[in-house]
Write an enzyme that holds these catalytic residues in place. Structure first.
Site, short mmCIF file in Angstrom:
data_model
loop_
_atom_site.label_atom_id
_atom_site.label_comp_id
_atom_site.label_asym_id
_atom_site.label_seq_id
_atom_site.Cartn_x
_atom_site.Cartn_y
_atom_site.Cartn_z
N ARG A 230 29.97 -118.76 -35.16
CA ARG A 230 31.16 -118.70 -34.30
C ARG A 230 30.73 -118.27 -32.91
O ARG A 230 29.94 -117.33 -32.75
CB ARG A 230 32.20 -117.72 -34.85
CG ARG A 230 33.02 -118.28 -35.99
CD ARG A 230 34.04 -119.30 -35.51
NE ARG A 230 34.93 -119.72 -36.58
CZ ARG A 230 34.76 -120.79 -37.33
NH1 ARG A 230 33.70 -121.56 -37.14
NH2 ARG A 230 35.64 -121.11 -38.25
N GLU A 259 35.69 -122.64 -26.83
CA GLU A 259 35.56 -124.08 -27.10
C GLU A 259 36.86 -124.82 -26.76
O GLU A 259 37.95 -124.28 -26.96
CB GLU A 259 35.22 -124.29 -28.59
CG GLU A 259 33.87 -123.72 -28.95
CD GLU A 259 33.53 -123.89 -30.43
OE1 GLU A 259 34.35 -124.47 -31.16
OE2 GLU A 259 32.45 -123.45 -30.83
N HIS A 277 29.93 -128.22 -31.71
CA HIS A 277 30.47 -127.64 -32.94
C HIS A 277 30.52 -128.69 -34.07
O HIS A 277 31.57 -129.09 -34.54
CB HIS A 277 31.87 -127.05 -32.72
CG HIS A 277 32.24 -126.04 -33.76
ND1 HIS A 277 33.13 -125.02 -33.54
CD2 HIS A 277 31.84 -125.88 -35.06
CE1 HIS A 277 33.26 -124.29 -34.63
NE2 HIS A 277 32.49 -124.80 -35.57
#
Length: 315
Positions: A230, A259, A277
């Site tokens: 994360r 993000e 990601h």
């Protein structure tokens, strides 16, 4: 047919396995369930969200008949689980089915950044080989210490892959485990002992900025950081500063603090490898995740035991 709300950005694979089972409403582009055209929030009994999506207490409160939140992913730090639990709303996730792909992504980033894969690829594509005068020797991970922050399912899978590539594994976690790897009491101690530091712990408030300037300085100018967990776990401003100032050697990043926004300073750094990601981003894994998410929903509405409730919902 139950009415189901899709949190913003739910992938097509998830939609496909739900089609025909639920009447679906998409919250993409809207801040509140009440804003979705044609939707009466009181008719929603289920929500499908994904780990990094934000589904907070106010969203739960806006759905008075909500019964279950099914998370498309193993990480569920975007969901206020305690608020759901207080309302009697079940929360599930999709562990195990994405462990191997996420671990492989971490290994991919580790090898790509230490072996200068992106730089060398660009060198060939732009015609710089064999005339490029710069010294482009890379770094090996063979015999080097790879420290893993968080030795859960994914952390252990990363450890096995790094060992297979010749690295020596060490770790830190909330407690020492019965594993054949040296244990360090905290990320600073682990970073001091590591040539490569891999973030593999869960996200959330308890791990926010766990990897800060102190940890990065302990890693040192010859150390590399990899994060496929994360983005919030790493203090991104401190990371950018450490990279710009040469206080660490490089970084392989699949996740970011805000993000999909990535600091512009990272775009031009040759010692950084960036991914959008995609830790578990294969067709096969996405399909397995979607099927497990659907299985949780099907079991709940059939009154059967849930395959994978989040730990807070057990017992």
């Amino acid at each position: 047919m139950h009415r189901l709300l899709l949190a913003p950005g739910i992938q097509p694979e998830m939609r496909a396995v739900l089609d025909g089972r639920f009447e679906m409403f998409d919250m993409t582009g809207f801040d509140s369930p009440a804003d979705v055209p044609g939707l009466d929030p009181a008719t929603i009994t289920a929500v499908v969200t994904k780990g990094e999506s934000v589904f907070r207490e106010r969203h739960i409160a806006a759905l008075p008949n909500l019964k279950i939140i099914a998370n498309f992913g193993v990480g569920y730090d975007g969901i206020e689980v305690q608020a759901a639990k207080a309302r009697g709303v079940m929360v599930t996730h999709t562990p195990n089915v994405l462990t191997d792909e996420t671990a492989t992504t971490a290994l991919l980033l580790a090898l790509a950044v230490t072996r200068k894969l992106v730089v060398l690829d660009r060198l060939v594509r732009t015609g710089g080989w064999p005339t490029e005068p710069r010294e482009l020797l890379a770094n090996s991970i063979i015999g080097k210490t790879a420290g893993i922050i968080g030795l859960g399912r994914i952390g252990k899978a990363i450890a096995r892959r790094l060992e297979a590539c010749g690295a020596v594994v060490a770790y830190t976690d909330t407690k020492q485990q019965d594993v054949p790897y040296p244990f360090h009491p905290d990320p600073v101690a682990l970073a001091k002992a590591s040539d490569l530091l891999v973030v593999a712990c869960q996200g959330g408030a308890s791990t926010r900025h766990l990897v800060d300037a102190t940890v990065l300085d302990a890693l040192g100018p010859e150390g590399f950081l990899v994060n496929a967990a994360r983005g919030t776990i790493v203090d991104e401003k401190a990371l950018v500063a450490a990279l710009k100032e040469g206080r660490i050697a490089g970084a392989g990043l699949d996740v970011f603090e805000n993000e999909p926004h990535v600091p512009a300073d990272l775009w031009t750094m040759d010692n950084v490898v960036l991914m959008p990601h995609r830790g578990s981003g294969t067709h096969e894994t996405r399909r397995r995740m979607a099927e497990l998410c659907r299985s949780n929903l099907d079991a709940f509405f059939a009154g059967q035991p849930l395959p994978t409730p989040v730990p807070e919902m057990r017992g």
